[in-house]
Design a protein around this motif. Sequence first.
Motif, PDB file in Angstrom:
ATOM      1  N   ILE A 191      36.406  35.212  36.638  1.00 34.47           N
ATOM      2  CA  ILE A 191      35.993  34.980  38.022  1.00 34.47           C
ATOM      3  C   ILE A 191      34.557  34.478  37.986  1.00 34.47           C
ATOM      4  CG2 ILE A 191      37.544  36.693  39.020  1.00 34.47           C
ATOM      5  CD1 ILE A 191      35.188  38.590  39.257  1.00 34.47           C
ATOM      6  N   HIS A 192      34.125  33.841  39.043  1.00 29.54           N
ATOM      7  CA  HIS A 192      32.768  33.308  39.118  1.00 29.54           C
ATOM      8  C   HIS A 192      31.779  34.460  39.286  1.00 29.54           C
ATOM      9  CE1 HIS A 192      29.354  30.919  40.658  1.00 29.54           C
ATOM     10  NE2 HIS A 192      29.915  29.937  39.965  1.00 29.54           N
ATOM     11  N   LYS A 193      30.579  34.270  38.778  1.00 29.10           N
ATOM     12  CA  LYS A 193      29.583  35.350  38.834  1.00 29.10           C
ATOM     13  C   LYS A 193      29.213  35.713  40.270  1.00 29.10           C
ATOM     14  CE  LYS A 193      25.516  32.428  38.335  1.00 29.10           C
ATOM     15  NZ  LYS A 193      24.227  32.271  37.656  1.00 29.10           N
ATOM     16  N   ASN A 194      29.211  34.734  41.175  1.00 22.06           N
ATOM     17  CA  ASN A 194      28.907  35.046  42.569  1.00 22.06           C
ATOM     18  C   ASN A 194      30.040  35.829  43.221  1.00 22.06           C
ATOM     19  OD1 ASN A 194      26.532  33.696  42.254  1.00 22.06           O
ATOM     20  ND2 ASN A 194      27.124  31.897  43.434  1.00 22.06           N
ATOM     21  N   GLN A 195      31.270  35.519  42.831  1.00 18.32           N
ATOM     22  CA  GLN A 195      32.406  36.275  43.363  1.00 18.32           C
ATOM     23  C   GLN A 195      32.338  37.717  42.866  1.00 18.32           C
ATOM     24  OE1 GLN A 195      36.384  35.511  41.919  1.00 18.32           O
ATOM     25  NE2 GLN A 195      37.235  35.837  43.954  1.00 18.32           N
ATOM     26  N   ALA A 196      31.946  37.895  41.609  1.00 17.68           N
ATOM     27  CA  ALA A 196      31.796  39.251  41.071  1.00 17.68           C
ATOM     28  C   ALA A 196      30.713  39.999  41.844  1.00 17.68           C
ATOM     29  CB  ALA A 196      31.463  39.202  39.582  1.00 17.68           C
ATOM     30  N   ALA A 197      29.616  39.328  42.126  1.00 18.39           N
ATOM     31  CA  ALA A 197      28.528  39.958  42.871  1.00 18.39           C
ATOM     32  C   ALA A 197      28.979  40.329  44.281  1.00 18.39           C
ATOM     33  CB  ALA A 197      27.322  39.023  42.933  1.00 18.39           C
ATOM     34  N   ASN A 198      29.727  39.435  44.922  1.00 18.47           N
ATOM     35  CA  ASN A 198      30.215  39.718  46.275  1.00 18.47           C
ATOM     36  C   ASN A 198      31.191  40.890  46.278  1.00 18.47           C
ATOM     37  OD1 ASN A 198      28.725  37.664  47.427  1.00 18.47           O
ATOM     38  ND2 ASN A 198      30.386  36.163  47.289  1.00 18.47           N
ATOM     39  N   ARG A 199      32.068  40.920  45.289  1.00 19.58           N
ATOM     40  CA  ARG A 199      33.030  42.020  45.218  1.00 19.58           C
ATOM     41  C   ARG A 199      32.340  43.349  44.944  1.00 19.58           C
ATOM     42  NH1 ARG A 199      38.596  40.433  42.149  1.00 19.58           N
ATOM     43  NH2 ARG A 199      39.100  38.572  43.316  1.00 19.58           N
ATOM     44  N   LYS A 200      31.325  43.340  44.076  1.00 18.23           N
ATOM     45  CA  LYS A 200      30.586  44.569  43.799  1.00 18.23           C
ATOM     46  C   LYS A 200      29.856  45.052  45.040  1.00 18.23           C
ATOM     47  CE  LYS A 200      28.259  43.157  40.195  1.00 18.23           C
ATOM     48  NZ  LYS A 200      27.346  43.144  39.041  1.00 18.23           N
ATOM     49  N   ALA A 201      29.259  44.117  45.772  1.00 16.38           N
ATOM     50  CA  ALA A 201      28.520  44.487  46.981  1.00 16.38           C
ATOM     51  C   ALA A 201      29.450  45.094  48.025  1.00 16.38           C
ATOM     52  CB  ALA A 201      27.804  43.265  47.546  1.00 16.38           C
ATOM     53  N   SER A 202      30.609  44.480  48.212  1.00 15.16           N
ATOM     54  CA  SER A 202      31.529  45.011  49.212  1.00 15.16           C
ATOM     55  C   SER A 202      32.106  46.346  48.767  1.00 15.16           C
ATOM     56  CB  SER A 202      32.643  44.009  49.505  1.00 15.16           C
ATOM     57  OG  SER A 202      33.446  43.818  48.367  1.00 15.16           O
TER      58      SER A 202
END
Length: 101
Positions: free
Chosen positions: A66-77
Amino acid sequence: MANIKTQIKRNKQNERRRLRNKAAKAEIKTRIKTAIGSAESGADTSAEALRSAVGRLDKAAAKGIIHKNQAANRKASLMRRVNQLKGSGTTEATASNSGDD
C-alpha cells in the motif's frame, strides 16, 4: 495468452505478487478489526493489538503493498477510533464519579 517468453514470465510474476499482496491486505484488515474489537471490549491486550496493526501497516507500506500515505491515513483513523472508544469508556466513569461528590 502471451506468446513472448518474457511476457509469460511477467504474467507469472504478477500473479504471484497479486496473491501475496492480497494475503497481506487481508491480514491488515484482520489486525485492524482485532484492534478495534479489543478496544471496544476494553481488553487488556488492546494496546498489543493496536501495536500489531500499526506494525503491519508500516510493513506493508515499506514493501510497497500500500502507499505510505494510505498507511498513514489508516493509522490515523485507527488511532482516532481506538482513542474515541477508550475516551467514551473513561468519560462515562468520570461522569458517574463526579456526581458522587
